[in-house]
Motif scaffolding. Structure first.
Motif, mmCIF file in Angstrom:
data_model
loop_
_atom_site.group_PDB
_atom_site.id
_atom_site.type_symbol
_atom_site.label_atom_id
_atom_site.label_comp_id
_atom_site.label_asym_id
_atom_site.label_seq_id
_atom_site.Cartn_x
_atom_site.Cartn_y
_atom_site.Cartn_z
ATOM 1 N N VAL A 231 0.813 -1.218 0.000
ATOM 2 C CA VAL A 231 0.000 0.000 0.000
ATOM 3 C C VAL A 231 0.845 1.265 0.000
ATOM 4 C CG1 VAL A 231 -1.981 -1.099 1.076
ATOM 5 C CG2 VAL A 231 -0.195 -0.124 2.527
ATOM 6 N N TRP A 232 2.062 1.168 0.528
ATOM 7 C CA TRP A 232 2.896 2.375 0.619
ATOM 8 C C TRP A 232 3.555 2.744 -0.704
ATOM 9 C CZ3 TRP A 232 8.035 2.056 -0.640
ATOM 10 C CH2 TRP A 232 8.605 0.784 -0.658
ATOM 11 N N ALA A 233 3.694 1.768 -1.618
ATOM 12 C CA ALA A 233 4.390 2.005 -2.891
ATOM 13 C C ALA A 233 3.428 2.639 -3.895
ATOM 14 C CB ALA A 233 4.967 0.706 -3.426
ATOM 15 N N THR A 234 3.040 3.871 -3.630
ATOM 16 C CA THR A 234 2.063 4.563 -4.464
ATOM 17 C C THR A 234 2.733 5.228 -5.667
ATOM 18 O OG1 THR A 234 2.315 6.588 -3.188
ATOM 19 C CG2 THR A 234 0.648 5.021 -2.440
ATOM 20 N N ARG A 235 1.913 5.681 -6.585
ATOM 21 C CA ARG A 235 2.434 6.394 -7.740
ATOM 22 C C ARG A 235 3.131 7.686 -7.312
ATOM 23 N NH1 ARG A 235 -1.575 6.936 -12.706
ATOM 24 N NH2 ARG A 235 -1.400 4.679 -12.423
ATOM 25 N N LYS A 236 2.632 8.309 -6.264
ATOM 26 C CA LYS A 236 3.258 9.530 -5.754
ATOM 27 C C LYS A 236 4.687 9.249 -5.299
ATOM 28 C CE LYS A 236 2.709 13.159 -2.264
ATOM 29 N NZ LYS A 236 1.866 13.666 -1.131
ATOM 30 N N ILE A 237 4.874 8.133 -4.593
ATOM 31 C CA ILE A 237 6.215 7.743 -4.143
ATOM 32 C C ILE A 237 7.123 7.517 -5.347
ATOM 33 C CG2 ILE A 237 7.549 5.923 -3.007
ATOM 34 C CD1 ILE A 237 6.139 7.682 -1.039
ATOM 35 N N LEU A 238 6.598 6.890 -6.393
ATOM 36 C CA LEU A 238 7.392 6.640 -7.591
ATOM 37 C C LEU A 238 7.809 7.945 -8.265
ATOM 38 C CD1 LEU A 238 5.438 3.621 -9.099
ATOM 39 C CD2 LEU A 238 7.763 3.583 -8.209
ATOM 40 N N PHE A 239 6.912 8.918 -8.317
ATOM 41 C CA PHE A 239 7.265 10.207 -8.924
ATOM 42 C C PHE A 239 8.316 10.936 -8.091
ATOM 43 C CE2 PHE A 239 3.162 9.977 -11.319
ATOM 44 C CZ PHE A 239 3.711 10.134 -12.580
ATOM 45 N N ILE A 240 8.184 10.864 -6.774
ATOM 46 C CA ILE A 240 9.177 11.501 -5.899
ATOM 47 C C ILE A 240 10.548 10.860 -6.101
ATOM 48 C CG2 ILE A 240 9.882 11.828 -3.489
ATOM 49 C CD1 ILE A 240 6.901 12.100 -2.792
ATOM 50 N N TYR A 241 10.548 9.532 -6.190
ATOM 51 C CA TYR A 241 11.825 8.844 -6.357
ATOM 52 C C TYR A 241 12.420 9.115 -7.738
ATOM 53 C CZ TYR A 241 15.346 5.563 -4.836
ATOM 54 O OH TYR A 241 16.529 5.016 -4.425
ATOM 55 N N THR A 242 11.558 9.312 -8.733
ATOM 56 C CA THR A 242 12.054 9.692 -10.056
ATOM 57 C C THR A 242 12.794 11.021 -9.988
ATOM 58 O OG1 THR A 242 10.213 8.540 -11.138
ATOM 59 C CG2 THR A 242 11.379 10.204 -12.431
ATOM 60 N N ALA A 243 12.253 11.954 -9.202
ATOM 61 C CA ALA A 243 12.920 13.248 -9.021
ATOM 62 C C ALA A 243 14.271 13.076 -8.332
ATOM 63 C CB ALA A 243 12.025 14.183 -8.213
ATOM 64 N N VAL A 244 14.341 12.152 -7.381
ATOM 65 C CA VAL A 244 15.613 11.878 -6.695
ATOM 66 C C VAL A 244 16.646 11.351 -7.689
ATOM 67 C CG1 VAL A 244 16.756 10.418 -4.976
ATOM 68 C CG2 VAL A 244 14.540 11.470 -4.448
ATOM 69 N N LEU A 245 16.226 10.414 -8.543
ATOM 70 C CA LEU A 245 17.144 9.849 -9.527
ATOM 71 C C LEU A 245 17.517 10.858 -10.605
ATOM 72 C CD1 LEU A 245 15.635 6.268 -9.996
ATOM 73 C CD2 LEU A 245 17.747 6.882 -8.831
ATOM 74 N N ALA A 246 16.659 11.851 -10.834
ATOM 75 C CA ALA A 246 16.938 12.868 -11.850
ATOM 76 C C ALA A 246 18.144 13.716 -11.475
ATOM 77 C CB ALA A 246 15.710 13.752 -12.063
ATOM 78 N N VAL A 247 18.434 13.846 -10.190
ATOM 79 C CA VAL A 247 19.615 14.598 -9.748
ATOM 80 C C VAL A 247 20.721 13.636 -9.347
ATOM 81 C CG1 VAL A 247 18.324 16.629 -9.050
ATOM 82 C CG2 VAL A 247 18.685 14.796 -7.400
ATOM 83 N N ASN A 248 20.594 12.386 -9.789
ATOM 84 C CA ASN A 248 21.618 11.382 -9.516
ATOM 85 C C ASN A 248 22.179 10.919 -10.856
ATOM 86 O OD1 ASN A 248 22.953 8.887 -8.407
ATOM 87 N ND2 ASN A 248 21.879 9.550 -6.573
ATOM 88 N N TYR A 249 22.472 9.669 -10.985
ATOM 89 C CA TYR A 249 23.143 9.183 -12.187
ATOM 90 C C TYR A 249 22.134 8.960 -13.313
ATOM 91 C CZ TYR A 249 27.345 7.379 -14.346
ATOM 92 O OH TYR A 249 28.454 7.235 -15.145
ATOM 93 N N LEU A 250 22.381 9.550 -14.484
ATOM 94 C CA LEU A 250 21.432 9.534 -15.601
ATOM 95 C C LEU A 250 21.055 8.109 -16.010
ATOM 96 C CD1 LEU A 250 19.849 10.944 -17.867
ATOM 97 C CD2 LEU A 250 21.962 10.921 -19.233
ATOM 98 N N LEU A 251 22.022 7.209 -16.076
ATOM 99 C CA LEU A 251 21.746 5.838 -16.490
ATOM 100 C C LEU A 251 20.641 5.220 -15.659
ATOM 101 C CD1 LEU A 251 22.347 3.124 -17.939
ATOM 102 C CD2 LEU A 251 24.127 2.738 -16.202
ATOM 103 N N PHE A 252 20.691 5.431 -14.350
ATOM 104 C CA PHE A 252 19.735 4.769 -13.464
ATOM 105 C C PHE A 252 18.367 5.435 -13.491
ATOM 106 C CE2 PHE A 252 23.943 3.722 -11.600
ATOM 107 C CZ PHE A 252 23.930 2.392 -11.985
ATOM 108 N N LEU A 253 18.310 6.693 -13.882
ATOM 109 C CA LEU A 253 17.013 7.310 -14.144
ATOM 110 C C LEU A 253 16.353 6.622 -15.341
ATOM 111 C CD1 LEU A 253 14.842 9.518 -13.831
ATOM 112 C CD2 LEU A 253 16.266 10.985 -15.291
#
Length: 562
Positions: A231-253
């Motif tokens: 239940v915790w793995a919502t689409r909102k969490i996925l979008f937030i984590y996408t933003a985290v990866l966007a300022v990290n390594y491009l390959l893993f985004l």
């Protein structure tokens, strides 16, 4: 209960002491010369003790009744021993990239963002994807140096080994939970993940790609949880984590978005043919990005030759047939294909033809994991994604030429997925054999599992002893470059003729004030002029080694170091 806890804590203390002894053995033989692998200085008896240590760790985490937290601590200790080989065995660091990143971190500590080298045509790239991929790593490393008051060399040596040894086992524990592994299968997977060379290297070198890999693993945990309906793995969490990866390594985004896309589109009830189409976008996106960005382009290659080389790389055939005189950069996923100049024979690698046999069994297990996922319609996204990535890797690494900035960094990801699928197949096999969950400890399962642990321990030890092959800057080279910088720091123009590795140390020491010795750099970061001058003066001049001298050249007065 008191007796059980007493024995457990005594056992943990014993493993802690054993781990400390192994690390002390390596540290007591720490080197200062320009070596190509730590195995050139680590005593020969160490690898034999390491094998027994690996076997004991495997038996402890799989068969004892120790509590789960203690077993995870044991696995973290084991990972630290594996990944501390590099920082303990040399006073400086191995590899070239670490020096370049230290140069950028030094600039951050001086209060400004890292500059880019001026190319031979006079142009200088501005802020780009590389800054996004590296920036967070630079900031964290510089912050640790500032906060703890330690050198950037110390941070570069120890940051990733310590972080990886703690974070990776716990993230993998959570990932395998959401993939539906039994408790024992999860412990086995963490222990067995020390087999692939690519994962050993990911935990040993403090580099942005290895730092970003841990963030990607966190993203996989979220995706696996969502696939299981958490239940915790919502689409909102996925979008937030996408933003985290966007300022990290491009390959893993890119990989995270691909995996998310596969998970979102897949329908386990669909026919096999419909699901197979999902492999195509995963296989093509990375080669397409590299070609579109101008980093790679197609070259005429015979398909049969490429397939033969790919299989040979995956099986470790070239190292078994006799280490080649040159470095092999592709396919070092399971075993490192160490070149002859860095190969150090031991009990496990004197006769090496068992390596392709073991690799064939391993890759057969990975393929079985894919088939099992497909038939049972469980973890189907993982099977599709893994197949697509392997095809992508094959296309980019064997049919494209150029920098291959994304595909050449896929090794650790492919190693992780391979271990997961192999463990999944193994869990299914043992479930059929024992007719019980692997969570249950029976005399029968002990009888058939122990030989597996012994064989796996041999393979882990052999893989460990085959790498890495990366040159270390000697202390004499480093001190010479410190002296050169002390004489050059007040000058506007710089000219230093030396080999690549001393110049990389100089780049870090000077905080990027002197890049490439001050010579022009082409678009592919080559320096033909500097290389030609170094080779010319190395032949013509008789100069005491490890001494930097000034001499007149067509470019003016330059420092020369050999």
């Amino acid at each position: 209960m008191i007796k059980k806890n007493y024995l457990e804590w005594c056992g943990l203390f014993g493993i802690l002491v054993w781990s400390g002894i192994l690390m002390w053995v390596v540290f007591s033989h720490q080197n200062i010369a320009a070596i190509n692998t730590p195995w050139q200085v680590v005593p020969s008896y160490y690898i034999n003790i390491f094998y027994i240590y690996t076997l004991v760790i495997g038996l402890v985490v799989l068969f004892t009744r120790w509590s789960l937290p203690v077993k995870l601590v044991v696995l973290c200790l084991y990972a630290l021993v594996v990944h501390s080989l590099l920082p303990l065995s040399h006073q400086l660091i191995y590899g070239a990239d670490g020096w370049r990143h230290m140069a950028s971190e030094a600039q951050i500590l001086q209060g400004h963002w890292p500059t880019h080298p001026t190319l031979a045509d006079g142009t200088q790239t501005g802020f780009g994807a590389g800054d996004l991929s590296y920036g967070l790593f630079w900031l964290v490393s510089a912050g640790i140096s500032k906060l703890l008051g330690i050198s950037l060399i110390a941070v570069t040596k120890w940051f990733q080994p310590v972080l990886f040894s703690i974070a990776f086992p716990f993230l993998l524990w959570k990932l395998t939970e959401y993939l539906g592994f039994s408790s024992r299968a999860r412990l086995f997977t963490i222990w067995f993940s020390n087999l692939p060379f690519a994962l050993q290297a990911a935990g040993a070198f403090s580099l942005p790609v290895n730092f970003g890999f841990l963030f990607f693993l966190g993203g996989l945990v979220i995706l696996a949880a969502r696939a299981r309906g958490a239940v915790w793995a919502t689409r909102k969490i996925l979008f937030i984590y996408t933003a985290v990866l966007a300022v990290n390594y491009l390959l893993f985004l890119v990989l995270f978005l691909l995996a998310w896309g596969v998970l979102a589109v897949q329908n386990p009830k669909s026919k096999v043919q419909s699901l197979a189409w999902l492999i195509i976008p995963v296989a093509l996106i990375i080669p397409a990005l590299e070609i579109a960005a101008g980093y790679s382009h197609f070259v005429p290659v015979a398909a049969f030759s490429a397939i033969k080389q790919f299989i040979g790389n995956l099986l470790g055939w070239y190292v078994a047939a006799g280490p080649r005189p040159h470095d092999i950069a592709t396919g070092n996923i399971l075993f490192n294909q160490v070149p002859s100049y860095a190969f150090v024979s031991n009990l496990f690698t004197t006769w090496r033809w068992w390596l392709p046999v073991f690799a064939l069994v391993f890759w057969g297990g990975v393929a079985s994991g894919v088939v099992i996922s497909w038939r049972k319609r469980e973890n189907l996204w993982l099977a599709i994604f893994t197949l697509g990535l392997f095809i992508s890797y094959f296309i980019s690494r064997y049919f494209l030429t150029g920098e291959q900035v994304l595909s050449r960094r896929l090794d650790a990801t492919l190693a992780l997925f391979s271990v997961l699928l192999f463990a999944l197949a193994l869990q299914e096999l043992f479930s059929h054999i024992t007719k019980k969950s692997l969570l249950l400890t029976t005399h029968y399962s002990l009888l058939i599992t122990t030989p597996l642990v012994i064989i796996a321990s041999i393979a882990i030890t052999a893989s460990y002893s085959l790498g890495p092959d990366a040159r270390a800057v000697s202390v004499d080279e480093y001190r010479a470059m410190e002296y050169v910088w002390s004489q050059e720091k007040d000058q506007d123009k710089h000219c230093v003729i030396a080999d690549t590795y001393p110049l990389l140390a100089l780049e870090a020491i000077s905080g990027k004030e002197i890049i490439g010795g001050g010579f022009p750099i082409d678009a592919n970061f080559g320096q033909s002029e500097r290389v030609a001058l170094f080779e010319k003066y190395s032949r013509e001049l008789v100069i005491k080694n490890n001494t930097a001298v000034q001499l007149p050249t067509p470019q003016g007065i330059c420092w020369f170091y050999k």
